[in-house]
Design a protein around this motif. Structure first.
Motif, PDB file in Angstrom:
ATOM      1  N   GLY A 272     -11.172   6.989   1.996  1.00 45.30           N
ATOM      2  CA  GLY A 272     -11.275   6.472   3.359  1.00 45.30           C
ATOM      3  C   GLY A 272      -9.913   6.159   3.947  1.00 45.30           C
ATOM      4  O   GLY A 272      -9.635   6.455   5.117  1.00 45.30           O
ATOM      5  N   LEU A 273      -9.038   5.564   3.137  1.00 48.79           N
ATOM      6  CA  LEU A 273      -7.693   5.227   3.617  1.00 48.79           C
ATOM      7  C   LEU A 273      -6.901   6.488   3.944  1.00 48.79           C
ATOM      8  O   LEU A 273      -6.206   6.564   4.953  1.00 48.79           O
ATOM      9  CB  LEU A 273      -6.949   4.383   2.576  1.00 48.79           C
ATOM     10  N   ARG A 274      -7.017   7.504   3.071  1.00 48.34           N
ATOM     11  CA  ARG A 274      -6.306   8.765   3.339  1.00 48.34           C
ATOM     12  C   ARG A 274      -6.788   9.385   4.652  1.00 48.34           C
ATOM     13  O   ARG A 274      -5.995   9.910   5.438  1.00 48.34           O
ATOM     14  CB  ARG A 274      -6.535   9.754   2.207  1.00 48.34           C
TER      15      ARG A 274
ATOM     16  N   LYS B 222      -7.844   7.900   7.218  1.00 45.85           N
ATOM     17  CA  LYS B 222      -7.320   7.134   8.353  1.00 45.85           C
ATOM     18  C   LYS B 222      -5.831   7.390   8.570  1.00 45.85           C
ATOM     19  O   LYS B 222      -5.374   7.487   9.704  1.00 45.85           O
ATOM     20  CB  LYS B 222      -7.513   5.630   8.126  1.00 45.85           C
ATOM     21  N   PHE B 223      -5.061   7.426   7.473  1.00 46.34           N
ATOM     22  CA  PHE B 223      -3.601   7.510   7.607  1.00 46.34           C
ATOM     23  C   PHE B 223      -3.088   8.947   7.623  1.00 46.34           C
ATOM     24  O   PHE B 223      -1.976   9.202   8.056  1.00 46.34           O
ATOM     25  CB  PHE B 223      -2.923   6.697   6.493  1.00 46.34           C
TER      26      PHE B 223
ATOM     27  N   LEU C 101     -12.883   4.190  -1.415  1.00 41.47           N
ATOM     28  CA  LEU C 101     -11.967   3.435  -0.548  1.00 41.47           C
ATOM     29  C   LEU C 101     -10.665   4.197  -0.329  1.00 41.47           C
ATOM     30  O   LEU C 101     -10.165   4.284   0.799  1.00 41.47           O
ATOM     31  CB  LEU C 101     -11.653   2.063  -1.167  1.00 41.47           C
ATOM     32  N   THR C 102     -10.101   4.756  -1.407  1.00 40.03           N
ATOM     33  CA  THR C 102      -8.823   5.460  -1.232  1.00 40.03           C
ATOM     34  C   THR C 102      -9.016   6.716  -0.384  1.00 40.03           C
ATOM     35  O   THR C 102      -8.168   7.059   0.424  1.00 40.03           O
ATOM     36  CB  THR C 102      -8.162   5.801  -2.583  1.00 40.03           C
TER      37      THR C 102
ATOM     38  N   VAL D 208     -13.835   2.752  -6.024  1.00 40.10           N
ATOM     39  CA  VAL D 208     -12.425   2.689  -5.640  1.00 40.10           C
ATOM     40  C   VAL D 208     -12.005   4.014  -5.005  1.00 40.10           C
ATOM     41  O   VAL D 208     -11.290   4.046  -3.995  1.00 40.10           O
ATOM     42  CB  VAL D 208     -11.537   2.341  -6.860  1.00 40.10           C
TER      43      VAL D 208
ATOM     44  N   THR E 271       1.592  10.067   0.336  1.00 39.54           N
ATOM     45  CA  THR E 271       0.296  10.603   0.787  1.00 39.54           C
ATOM     46  C   THR E 271      -0.296   9.844   1.974  1.00 39.54           C
ATOM     47  O   THR E 271      -1.287  10.293   2.550  1.00 39.54           O
ATOM     48  CB  THR E 271      -0.739  10.600  -0.351  1.00 39.54           C
ATOM     49  N   LEU E 272       0.276   8.690   2.330  1.00 39.71           N
ATOM     50  CA  LEU E 272      -0.284   7.916   3.456  1.00 39.71           C
ATOM     51  C   LEU E 272       0.645   7.928   4.662  1.00 39.71           C
ATOM     52  O   LEU E 272       0.242   7.600   5.776  1.00 39.71           O
ATOM     53  CB  LEU E 272      -0.531   6.463   3.039  1.00 39.71           C
TER      54      LEU E 272
ATOM     55  N   LEU F 161       0.839  -1.202   0.000  1.00 41.56           N
ATOM     56  CA  LEU F 161       0.000   0.000   0.000  1.00 41.56           C
ATOM     57  C   LEU F 161       0.877   1.256   0.000  1.00 41.56           C
ATOM     58  O   LEU F 161       0.534   2.269  -0.630  1.00 41.56           O
ATOM     59  CB  LEU F 161      -0.912  -0.027   1.227  1.00 41.56           C
TER      60      LEU F 161
ATOM     61  N   SER G  53       2.399   5.205  -3.178  1.00 41.24           N
ATOM     62  CA  SER G  53       1.425   6.107  -2.554  1.00 41.24           C
ATOM     63  C   SER G  53       1.940   7.549  -2.557  1.00 41.24           C
ATOM     64  O   SER G  53       1.274   8.436  -2.038  1.00 41.24           O
ATOM     65  CB  SER G  53       1.089   5.659  -1.129  1.00 41.24           C
TER      66      SER G  53
END
Lengths: 359, 477
Positions: free
Chosen positions: A342-344, A346-347, A339-340, A336, A158-159, A151, A155
């Motif tokens: 959402g991941l951003r 979180k991180f 989801l990305t 998609v 960005t994470l 992941l 990236s």
């Protein structure tokens, strides 16, 4: 800002409340991230190098050149042929391992040895809230928990900010031979490259430059390479005579033909058999095919919206160099993208890591 | 090993839930009769069993999505299942769950030799993927030893490896794209027959996620041209240390065999008694396989022989024919069967840095003495993926628990020397409670956050991979 330790970096990110531009050596970053520059070059140093286990662990700020020299002394290398983007992007500086991972930067050998992310076996990073995270490790086979290393690869900072990366390595082969087929159209060249890559002779490079020729690479022990040169030549006889030529792979890897030329640079990931058709519709000023047509570099007029011009393609286009306001990355499908996003969240809950770069 | 108590409110709504599932599935795709759900009570980790509330066997992605929408609305846990060959309990049900079996979705959608991929439904077995392309001279590289039975869905779930991954990588290195259904029933396509995603590498985190993030119904897999040939050499050594040093020297010598397999004395003796492969009587044995044309193979084997001779092998047998190759592999391939005949066993799969091999083997021997249990070691030496087999007697009270405790000690040892709990089998329920040994709270939390995004209600395979205490606040019920 230039933290010298992972703990310093964590302090900086915990306290930060404004956008940061994450920079390794500053040689390959793309897009238009805005903010204060956070350099990772201080997080340098090889931690573990075990030639007998084909593994390397190093700080993310470690110079690629330094690592490549260290590995070469033991007859080993990073498998994925790290591209040098300085010429294409008009940059200086010294590329770092962390920057390579953040861009998932992979050269011509990807067709056989995989991408950067395939050799990456572990990471340490600090997320946008300042939390230190370790994932993966220093062993080649590891399925313990979710694979956040993948992941993090590609990236683009960005994470999280990488602090340490681990790689699986490969031996440098005894010999490498480059073969050239001359006079093929783009479509014939893609077909010839597919025939070569679909043969059991382990082609480790397949590139085509219109007007330059179609190039294949074979690597290995000398006896083996001699044998496979003969076999590949016979296998491709219907495409014409095969000749041995000098090494072209650094130029393919670094897209040298586009250096010093004005215009926008696009990088297309494509289903190889569709590449010639896509190129024919692109109206580009210069073209370079790599990965058997799976990767196409295009030089276009400044500001040309290539995505709009091409419409739906089996793949996607990334804008590598441009002064225009066009998005750097191709849009993701809504599901998609959710989801990305959402991941951003979180991180990078504060939205401070290269904000806006990837959407 | 604990599993969460079934959610009483789900069990109370059983009939209503089953009626909704029946409405979106053909008659033969819903199994709820208690005598029939027994078939799904365990996977290959047979020590733990629990029949599910129901099992569904959809034939299309649309049916999968319909099932997941219902289960999401009704807050029913879903356990995805490929062929049920998980050694880690990845497909172990809970009494309140629906098993979502993908086995009926086993078709080939497209094969393209020029672009070197195959697009399949993921219920297809691993070996039958190669079966679909080998007439054109291609193969699918990952080859877990259960490949005759195991499904691509499970391979993706566990990021499966195999004997040949030293050269060809594991599932994640051979996966181009997936069609995945999220818990809310949304169907997403991630990747495809080209390289790289336009954005984040979601494919990389989906592969190996043990059914935590979604149900993968289709996959684009890289196919490779089959090598012209392959031949193994078998060598015996006077000690584990010497064999380990030889592995290291082969790798440092610039050779890249497709497989380097290692067996220790207890394993050699057990397989010899069982399979009679004619293995030498020695402390440690290596099987090294190389690929290519006959000339290329001869060249590589000559180089390997020169390296091996520096370590004075007590036996050295190079295959000269198909038949000899089969005999060299016979013992290795019967290792698990041989151990099975001697008794019950637990198979571990921790990975260690190759340099730690002699120390770890010595320490495993000491642990075996301490516990009074027998252990045989067989493993993929090139990449440090160990498979210690701990023998025990399931009919003797407390023996399983003793073997499990010893297994946990060995896995902690793997982590302590810089390795990991599992190299290719997955965490499942088997290693779930050992995750604390490898990951600090923050390391684990980062993984949980990914699941939060894909499955906010924590309904997909919810009691697996992460220790229950860590996930208690997130899981439903």
């Amino acid at each position: 800002m230039r933290p010298m330790t992972e703990a310093d970096l964590a302090d900086i990110l915990r306290a930060a409340d404004a956008p940061l531009v994450i920079r390794g050596g500053g040689t390959r970053g793309i897009g238009r991230a805005m903010g204060e520059v956070l350099e990772t070059g201080g997080l340098a140093g090889v931690r573990i190098y075990e030639p007998g286990a084909l593994t390397l662990v190093a700080g993310a700020g470690t110079s690629v050149a330094e690592v490549e020299a260290l590995l070469a002394a033991e007859g080993q290398r990073l498998p994925f042929e790290v591209p040098d983007r300085r010429g294409l992007l008009g940059r200086g500086g010294d590329s770092t391992l962390g920057g390579v991972v953040a861009a998932n930067a992979s050269g011509p050998r990807r067709v056989q040895a995989g991408a950067c992310r395939d050799s990456l076996i572990g990471v340490r990073f600090v997320d946008g809230a300042g939390v230190v995270v370790k994932n993966g490790g220093r062993v080649m086979k590891n399925v313990t928990g979710l694979d956040l290393s993948k992941l993090m690869a590609g990236s683009h900072g960005t994470l999280g900010v990488l602090t340490e990366v681990s790689f699986k390595l490969l031996p440098i082969p005894e010999q490498a031979v480059t073969l050239r087929l001359a006079g093929l159209s783009d479509a014939q060249a893609v077909e010839a490259m597919a025939a070569a890559l679909g043969s059991p002779f382990e082609v480790t490079g397949a590139a085509h430059g219109p007007g330059q020729g179609t190039f294949l690479r074979l690597e290995g022990f000398e006896k083996s390479v001699r044998y496979r040169v003969g076999q590949v030549s016979r296998h491709l006889a219907r495409f014409g005579a095969v000749e041995e030529v000098a090494d072209v792979w650094p130029d393919v890897r670094d897209v040298t033909p586009f250096h010093e030329r004005a215009g926008d640079v696009w990088r297309l990931s494509l289903r190889p058999s569709t590449a010639a058709d896509v190129v024919a519709r692109a109206g580009a000023e210069a073209v370079l095919y790599d990965w058997g047509g799976g990767l196409v570099w295009l030089l276009t007029a400044p500001g040309l919206d290539l995505r709009a011009r091409l419409g739906a393609i089996d793949g996607h286009a990334t804008l590598i160099r441009s002064d225009s306001a066009l998005p750097t990355f191709a849009p993701e499908s809504p599901g998609v993208a959710a989801l990305t996003k959402g991941l951003r969240a979180k991180f990078d809950p504060k939205g401070i890591l290269n904000p806006g770069l990837m959407g | 090993m604990d599993m969460p108590l079934p959610d009483a409110s789900v069990l109370a709504r059983r009939d209503r839930i089953l009626a909704q599932l029946a409405a979106v599935l053909p008659g033969d795709a819903l199994i709820s009769d208690p005598t029939e759900t027994r078939a799904y009570e365990c996977d290959a980790l047979t020590a733990y069993r629990c029949p599910p509330m129901a099992a569904v066997l959809p034939r299309t992605t649309a049916e999968v999505a319909a099932v997941l929408r219902i289960c999401h609305a009704e807050r029913v846990p879903v356990v995805p299942r490929g062929s049920g060959t998980s050694l880690a309990g990845g497909a172990l049900p809970t009494a309140d769950c629906v098993i979502l079996g993908i086995a009926r979705m086993n078709g080939v959608i497209e094969t393209d030799y020029a672009d070197r991929f195959i697009h399949v439904q993921t219920g297809r077995t691993n070996l039958s993927v190669t079966g679909a392309v080998e007439h054109e001279g291609f193969c699918y590289a990952p080859d877990p030893s259960s490949q005759l039975a195991c499904a691509i869905a499970g391979n993706i779930g566990m990021n499966s490896g195999g004997a040949h991954c030293l050269k060809y990588g594991v599932t994640t290195n051979n996966l181009l794209g997936v069609r995945i259904v999220t818990m809310t029933g949304d169907v997403l396509t991630i990747g495809g027959p080209w390289s790289d995603a336009p954005g984040l590498d979601l494919l990389g985190v989906i592969c190996g996620s043990e059914g935590q993030l979604g149900v993968v119904t289709e996959a684009w897999l890289r196919i490779l041209p089959k090598p012209e040939g392959a031949r193994p050499v078998l060598m015996g050594f006077a000690s584990n240390e010497v064999a380990g040093a030889c592995v290291s020297d082969i790798i440092k010598g610039g050779l890249l065999p497709v497989a380097i397999e290692f067996m220790d004395r207890p394993c050699i003796q057990a397989t010899e008694a069982f399979a009679k492969a004619g293995y030498p009587d020695c402390e440690a044995l290596l099987i090294v396989e190389v690929e290519g044309s006959p000339t290329e193979i001869d060249d590589q084997l000559a180089r390997i022989k020169a390296i091996a001779e520096r370590h004075t092998p007590v036996a050295y047998r190079e295959s000269r024919s198909e038949d000899e190759s089969k005999r060299i592999w016979l013992g290795r391939k019967s290792a698990f069967g041989a151990m099975g005949q001697m008794g019950d066993y637990i198979c571990l799969d921790g990975t260690i840095p190759v340099s730690e091999l002699p120390f770890v083997l010595r320490r495993i021997g000491e642990l075996a003495d301490d516990y009074g249990l027998r252990v045989a070691n067989v493993f993929h030496a090139g990449d440090g993926n160990m498979h210690p087999l701990i023998l025990f007697n399931a009919n003797r009270a407390g023996d399983l628990e003793k073997a499990e405790a010893m297994g946990a000690d060995i896995l902690r040892l793997c982590v302590d020397v810089g390795g990991c709990l599992t190299g290719e089998h997955g965490v499942g329920v088997e290693k779930r409670d050992l995750m604390h040994a490898q990951f600090k709270r923050d390391d684990m939390e980062a993984q949980l956050r990914v699941k939060d995004v894909f499955d906010p209600a924590w309904l997909l395979n919810p009691a697996k991979v992460f220790p229950l205490d860590v996930t208690a606040g997130r899981r439903a019920g």
